[in-house]
Design a protein around this motif. Sequence first.
Motif, PDB file in Angstrom:
ATOM      1  N   VAL A  61      55.258  43.222  42.495  1.00 50.00           N
ATOM      2  CA  VAL A  61      55.093  41.918  43.142  1.00 50.00           C
ATOM      3  C   VAL A  61      53.904  41.888  44.086  1.00 50.00           C
ATOM      4  O   VAL A  61      53.295  40.836  44.290  1.00 50.00           O
ATOM      5  N   ILE A  62      53.535  43.030  44.653  1.00 48.94           N
ATOM      6  CA  ILE A  62      52.526  43.056  45.702  1.00 48.94           C
ATOM      7  C   ILE A  62      51.170  42.545  45.220  1.00 48.94           C
ATOM      8  O   ILE A  62      50.358  42.039  46.009  1.00 48.94           O
ATOM      9  N   GLU A  67      48.985  31.745  45.005  1.00 51.83           N
ATOM     10  CA  GLU A  67      48.899  30.816  43.889  1.00 51.83           C
ATOM     11  C   GLU A  67      49.761  31.286  42.719  1.00 51.83           C
ATOM     12  O   GLU A  67      50.448  30.492  42.068  1.00 51.83           O
ATOM     13  N   GLN A  68      49.740  32.578  42.444  1.00 49.73           N
ATOM     14  CA  GLN A  68      50.555  33.123  41.361  1.00 49.73           C
ATOM     15  C   GLN A  68      52.047  33.009  41.684  1.00 49.73           C
ATOM     16  O   GLN A  68      52.852  32.694  40.809  1.00 49.73           O
ATOM     17  N   THR A  73      57.341  30.166  40.753  1.00 55.10           N
ATOM     18  CA  THR A  73      58.520  29.744  41.516  1.00 55.10           C
ATOM     19  C   THR A  73      59.571  29.057  40.673  1.00 55.10           C
ATOM     20  O   THR A  73      60.744  29.455  40.655  1.00 55.10           O
ATOM     21  N   TRP A  74      59.197  27.994  39.959  1.00 56.36           N
ATOM     22  CA  TRP A  74      60.200  27.217  39.236  1.00 56.36           C
ATOM     23  C   TRP A  74      60.745  27.959  38.026  1.00 56.36           C
ATOM     24  O   TRP A  74      61.892  27.723  37.616  1.00 56.36           O
ATOM     25  N   PHE A  75      59.956  28.854  37.451  1.00 53.10           N
ATOM     26  CA  PHE A  75      60.476  29.691  36.361  1.00 53.10           C
ATOM     27  C   PHE A  75      61.567  30.617  36.895  1.00 53.10           C
ATOM     28  O   PHE A  75      62.628  30.784  36.270  1.00 53.10           O
ATOM     29  N   ILE A 124      64.421  31.016  48.298  1.00 50.15           N
ATOM     30  CA  ILE A 124      63.364  31.117  49.318  1.00 50.15           C
ATOM     31  C   ILE A 124      62.030  30.663  48.735  1.00 50.15           C
ATOM     32  O   ILE A 124      61.294  29.888  49.358  1.00 50.15           O
ATOM     33  N   LEU A 125      61.709  31.144  47.550  1.00 45.64           N
ATOM     34  CA  LEU A 125      60.467  30.745  46.886  1.00 45.64           C
ATOM     35  C   LEU A 125      60.428  29.237  46.638  1.00 45.64           C
ATOM     36  O   LEU A 125      59.429  28.571  46.904  1.00 45.64           O
TER      37      LEU A 125
END
Length: 390
Positions: A61-62, A67-68, A73-75, A124-125
């Motif tokens: 994840v780091i 933007e990525q 997020t919605w996926f 959270i995202l």
Amino acid sequence: MTSNQKNNTRLDYGLVMILFLLFLASCISIYSAQTTGQYGENFLLKQIIWYAVGVGIIAGVISLDSEQLRKLTWFAYGFGIILLAGLIVAPSSIAPTINGAKSWYRVPGLSSLQPSEFVKVFIILALARVIHDHHQKNTIKTISSDIWLLIKIGLVTFVPLMLVMQQPDLGTSLVFLAIMLGMIFISGISWKILVPIFGTGITLISVIFYFVIWKPQILEKYLGVKEYQFGRIYSWLDPYNYQSTTGFQLTRSLLAIGSGETTGKGYGTREVYLPESHTDFIFSIVGEEFGFVGASVLISLFFLLVYQITKIGMETKNDFYTYLCVGVISMITFHVFQNIGMTIGLLPITGIPLPFVSYGGSSLMGNMLAISLIFSIRYHYKKYMFSTSA
């Protein structure tokens, strides 16, 4: 400064050290818990493996910038909703009922997987993106725009909340609400809207609590609440009167922590039998073996963790990153406060684990996923500090 030196400084070593100390605390406590003779599994080895998986999650994840993360997020949120909904319709061979809750998938090689632990991070995202995008589109604040933002925050939280309550899982439901409240407070919504809403909510909770304690027959008659459902509240308020039933865990926890006194009985010197002490009641082990001093050191680590995340959130110039930090802080803080509070009798028992310390693969991976967002924030924030072309 060389390129290699730049990349090294982009990793938050303070955060790494805090996680390492929490890892040591987890290993020490779990090893002591599994030597009581009531367990036949090597929980310590499994916890170390889960931590290794968590490090892999952070490594993956780091590299994702804001933007990525926003694009994913919605996926992630949709995937989480599908997993939660799947628990409702899945057969018992895939999603067994454990301790009265249908919250886990049976996964070959992993024993079980609790999707709600990951959905916490997905919420959270989602909330961070909703708040960020709302302010991007509504540069001029109005009462109507704030109300619309509050509605969107509520809707994003409501869907997974309802699915989790169907399991049922009160602890996770409370975590969802804690995350939502934290995000609402940082969202910039006018207090002219929030004060009446929260005032009404607090009043309603107080009234319900009054009826639970003094007029339970009214709730039984008009709301269909069963008598046994009051047991958790009653055993919290007067655990010793229920110590043979619903108050057993709490009374044993209080005895264990109290007997540790100032410096504890010493590592491995446990005298109080406490079932499932390697999971939700692991703080009781720390209190008994290391006393007030050891418990204070562990709590201080969580204070340092929250402080470090707060510092990162305040330093970044990216609002989306700030909202992510607030969401992670809300989640971790509530977990710590609720878990320790229930082991010492300040709060009712809800089955919420102690972050990074309690045994549990799903819980630990969910927390590592959350903390990986913080590592990503610091990683890319440092990139902008040292880069001349950002």
